[in-house]
Design a protein around this motif. Structure first.
Motif, short mmCIF file in Angstrom:
data_model
loop_
_atom_site.label_atom_id
_atom_site.label_comp_id
_atom_site.label_asym_id
_atom_site.label_seq_id
_atom_site.Cartn_x
_atom_site.Cartn_y
_atom_site.Cartn_z
N GLU A 144 0.82 -1.21 0.00
CA GLU A 144 0.00 0.00 0.00
C GLU A 144 0.85 1.27 0.00
O GLU A 144 0.52 2.25 -0.66
N ASN A 145 1.96 1.24 0.73
CA ASN A 145 2.79 2.44 0.89
C ASN A 145 3.91 2.57 -0.14
O ASN A 145 4.45 3.65 -0.32
N ASN A 146 4.25 1.48 -0.80
CA ASN A 146 5.36 1.51 -1.74
C ASN A 146 4.95 1.17 -3.17
O ASN A 146 4.96 2.04 -4.05
N SER A 147 4.60 -0.08 -3.41
CA SER A 147 4.31 -0.53 -4.78
C SER A 147 3.04 0.09 -5.35
O SER A 147 3.00 0.46 -6.54
N TYR A 148 1.98 0.17 -4.53
CA TYR A 148 0.70 0.68 -5.04
C TYR A 148 0.79 2.11 -5.56
O TYR A 148 0.34 2.39 -6.68
N PRO A 149 1.39 3.06 -4.82
CA PRO A 149 1.51 4.42 -5.38
C PRO A 149 2.32 4.45 -6.68
O PRO A 149 2.00 5.19 -7.60
N ARG A 150 3.37 3.63 -6.74
CA ARG A 150 4.17 3.59 -7.97
C ARG A 150 3.35 3.05 -9.13
O ARG A 150 3.50 3.49 -10.27
N PHE A 151 2.48 2.08 -8.84
CA PHE A 151 1.61 1.53 -9.88
C PHE A 151 0.66 2.62 -10.39
O PHE A 151 0.50 2.80 -11.60
N ILE A 152 0.02 3.35 -9.48
CA ILE A 152 -0.96 4.37 -9.86
C ILE A 152 -0.32 5.50 -10.68
O ILE A 152 -0.95 6.08 -11.55
N TYR A 153 0.95 5.80 -10.41
CA TYR A 153 1.63 6.86 -11.16
C TYR A 153 2.48 6.33 -12.32
O TYR A 153 3.22 7.08 -12.93
N SER A 154 2.33 5.04 -12.61
CA SER A 154 3.15 4.44 -13.66
C SER A 154 2.57 4.71 -15.05
O SER A 154 1.39 5.01 -15.21
#
Length: 200
Positions: free
Chosen positions: A173-183
């Motif tokens: 939630e704090n690392n991979s998910y934000p990167r996915f949403i902004y990818s």
């Protein structure tokens, strides 16, 4: 959030979030995943998007624009959507940390197990695959959490892996998910869903 050491790019830091201490140590010695940054960059530019859109075509997955936009609302909504979960898995694979979502999924299945015999069997399988030192898909856990799981293996309950599952969820939630949403991948998915919506 960890401080960014001088000379280390945010993208490099992002990938180390998904690696275990053992892997990081090996990485520093240059014995494993040689040129991994180049490989990741190449993978993100080509394979990830191709994998997603090939999957859409092959399996006739057609998430609506509304579906794709909901994925940006929370990790819960992303994981609750069958296709969203598949997309996120492929994204995590591009970051070499798909074991996190695999472990989370295994824990969900474990928590829904009612047979005591099956519970014990699944508990051992999860331990062997994700928890023990040098496990094939070892996840990054602190000693206390790992030790509590080991202690519970002789009499596992549906909550045996709950603390570990929450830690892994929080990591995603704090690392991979934000990167996915902004990818770029997510932006491409939004655009593709929008075009499909206009065509209908």
């Amino acid at each position: 959030m960890r401080e960014n050491p001088a000379g280390v790019s945010s993208q490099s830091m992002a990938f180390t979030d998904c690696m275990t201490p053992t892997e990081l140590s090996t990485e520093r010695k240059g014995m494993k995943r040689k040129n991994w940054r180049n490989r990741i960059g190449l993978f993100l530019k080509s394979n990830t998007s191709q994998s997603i859109f090939h999957l859409m075509k092959k399996r006739s997955y057609r998430p609506s624009a509304d579906d794709v936009h909901q994925w940006a609302q929370s990790l819960d909504k992303l994981l609750a959507h069958k296709y969203g979960k598949t997309v996120f898995f492929i994204f995590l694979k591009s970051e070499f940390c798909e074991e996190n979502i695999e472990f989370w999924t295994a824990c969900e299945d474990f928590r829904n197990t009612t047979s005591h015999k099956e519970l014990a069997s699944k508990a051992n399988s999860i331990y062997e695959e994700f928890i023990k030192s040098e496990a094939p898909k070892e996840i990054n856990l602190d000693f206390h959490t790992r030790n509590a799981i080991v202690q519970s293996l002789h009499e596992p309950t549906v909550t045996s892996f709950l603390a570990a599952q929450r830690k892994v969820y929080s990591l995603m939630e704090n690392n991979s998910y934000p990167r996915f949403i902004y990818s770029n991948l997510y932006r491409e998915l939004c655009a593709a869903a929008r075009v499909r919506g206009q065509a209908h």
